[in-house]
Design a protein around this motif. Sequence first.
Motif, PDB file in Angstrom:
ATOM      1  N   GLU A  80      -1.148  16.748  51.001  1.00 30.99           N
ATOM      2  CA  GLU A  80      -0.871  18.169  51.204  1.00 30.99           C
ATOM      3  C   GLU A  80      -1.011  18.952  49.902  1.00 30.99           C
ATOM      4  OE1 GLU A  80       1.904  16.053  54.190  1.00 30.99           O
ATOM      5  OE2 GLU A  80       1.188  15.692  52.174  1.00 30.99           O
ATOM      6  N   SER A  81      -0.438  18.429  48.813  1.00 35.38           N
ATOM      7  CA  SER A  81      -0.523  19.151  47.540  1.00 35.38           C
ATOM      8  C   SER A  81      -1.960  19.198  47.031  1.00 35.38           C
ATOM      9  CB  SER A  81       0.398  18.530  46.488  1.00 35.38           C
ATOM     10  OG  SER A  81      -0.010  17.215  46.172  1.00 35.38           O
ATOM     11  N   LEU A  82      -2.707  18.137  47.251  1.00 37.76           N
ATOM     12  CA  LEU A  82      -4.114  18.130  46.846  1.00 37.76           C
ATOM     13  C   LEU A  82      -4.936  19.092  47.698  1.00 37.76           C
ATOM     14  CD1 LEU A  82      -4.495  14.324  46.175  1.00 37.76           C
ATOM     15  CD2 LEU A  82      -4.621  16.160  44.471  1.00 37.76           C
ATOM     16  N   PHE A  83      -4.585  19.206  48.986  1.00 39.21           N
ATOM     17  CA  PHE A  83      -5.274  20.164  49.851  1.00 39.21           C
ATOM     18  C   PHE A  83      -5.002  21.592  49.375  1.00 39.21           C
ATOM     19  CE2 PHE A  83      -5.335  22.716  53.879  1.00 39.21           C
ATOM     20  CZ  PHE A  83      -6.704  22.696  54.070  1.00 39.21           C
ATOM     21  N   GLU A  84      -3.750  21.876  49.041  1.00 36.84           N
ATOM     22  CA  GLU A  84      -3.410  23.207  48.518  1.00 36.84           C
ATOM     23  C   GLU A  84      -4.187  23.481  47.226  1.00 36.84           C
ATOM     24  OE1 GLU A  84      -1.742  25.564  50.020  1.00 36.84           O
ATOM     25  OE2 GLU A  84      -1.170  24.280  51.710  1.00 36.84           O
ATOM     26  N   GLU A  85      -4.312  22.478  46.380  1.00 35.35           N
ATOM     27  CA  GLU A  85      -5.092  22.613  45.143  1.00 35.35           C
ATOM     28  C   GLU A  85      -6.562  22.886  45.466  1.00 35.35           C
ATOM     29  OE1 GLU A  85      -6.415  19.634  41.552  1.00 35.35           O
ATOM     30  OE2 GLU A  85      -4.395  19.388  42.367  1.00 35.35           O
ATOM     31  N   ALA A  86      -7.085  22.177  46.449  1.00 33.55           N
ATOM     32  CA  ALA A  86      -8.480  22.384  46.864  1.00 33.55           C
ATOM     33  C   ALA A  86      -8.681  23.791  47.426  1.00 33.55           C
ATOM     34  CB  ALA A  86      -8.882  21.334  47.896  1.00 33.55           C
ATOM     35  N   LEU A  87      -7.717  24.259  48.211  1.00 31.71           N
ATOM     36  CA  LEU A  87      -7.817  25.622  48.754  1.00 31.71           C
ATOM     37  C   LEU A  87      -7.795  26.659  47.631  1.00 31.71           C
ATOM     38  CD1 LEU A  87      -5.579  25.544  51.942  1.00 31.71           C
ATOM     39  CD2 LEU A  87      -8.086  25.528  51.800  1.00 31.71           C
ATOM     40  N   ALA A  88      -7.010  26.407  46.581  1.00 35.67           N
ATOM     41  CA  ALA A  88      -6.996  27.317  45.436  1.00 35.67           C
ATOM     42  C   ALA A  88      -8.379  27.379  44.800  1.00 35.67           C
ATOM     43  CB  ALA A  88      -5.953  26.872  44.420  1.00 35.67           C
ATOM     44  N   GLY A  89      -9.088  26.267  44.860  1.00 31.49           N
ATOM     45  CA  GLY A  89     -10.444  26.227  44.308  1.00 31.49           C
ATOM     46  C   GLY A  89     -11.439  27.054  45.088  1.00 31.49           C
ATOM     47  N   ILE A  90     -11.142  27.308  46.363  1.00 30.97           N
ATOM     48  CA  ILE A  90     -12.041  28.151  47.160  1.00 30.97           C
ATOM     49  C   ILE A  90     -11.402  29.499  47.478  1.00 30.97           C
ATOM     50  CG2 ILE A  90     -13.373  26.234  48.126  1.00 30.97           C
ATOM     51  CD1 ILE A  90     -11.774  26.484  50.702  1.00 30.97           C
ATOM     52  N   HIS A  91     -10.335  29.828  46.738  1.00 40.18           N
ATOM     53  CA  HIS A  91      -9.624  31.098  46.966  1.00 40.18           C
ATOM     54  C   HIS A  91     -10.558  32.287  46.801  1.00 40.18           C
ATOM     55  CE1 HIS A  91      -7.018  34.538  46.044  1.00 40.18           C
ATOM     56  NE2 HIS A  91      -6.245  33.998  46.977  1.00 40.18           N
TER      57      HIS A  91
END
Length: 195
Positions: free
Chosen positions: A178-189
């Motif tokens: 979950e935390s890595l997914f949130e980090e990945a989403l920040a990368g495509i923000h």
Amino acid sequence: MMVEPRAGRPRASSREVLAEAACELFLEKGYESTSVADITQRAGVSRSSFFNYFSSKSDVLWSGLDARIDGAIAALRELGADADATAVRGILLTVVHDFAPDPSALALRNATAMGLEDELVRDTGLRHARLAAGTADAARRSGIGAIRADILGAAHAAAVLSSLRVWAERGAGHGSPESLFEEALAGIHDLPWRA
């Protein structure tokens, strides 16, 4: 000839026993050198039992993740015209939420030892394509143009699968999917749902 399961192995379900036996063999012999017969013999079940749970040797690795992806794609379809970034990302989060170590995580972590590099590239690509298409369809139904929808679908699918891969490669105790997914989403923000 049926082989008795090894002493001490819990008989939670034939599906779990088959998956455990397959992963053991993939680590011992390699993926290509392991047959369905080897798996059923190790698990102490019949060949027909194997095919009651899995459609192929590859399905042993992916069935858990595939069920999560199927659920996410169905939920994305239900959004209809109401698909927005928050709803879509919430649905995609369910793919990685409470993801416990399973055969796919073991395969991602031990791809070289199992001789799975080529198999993982191909099979991860198939999962990426399915998830990207489901996300892109949701974007199109919400009124987003085809090209932007395809880009959004590909980026979000990559965020899901990359977070699972990195989590598996790092091993237990090094963050959550979950935390890595949130980090990945920040990368495509910077790639907003709507232009």
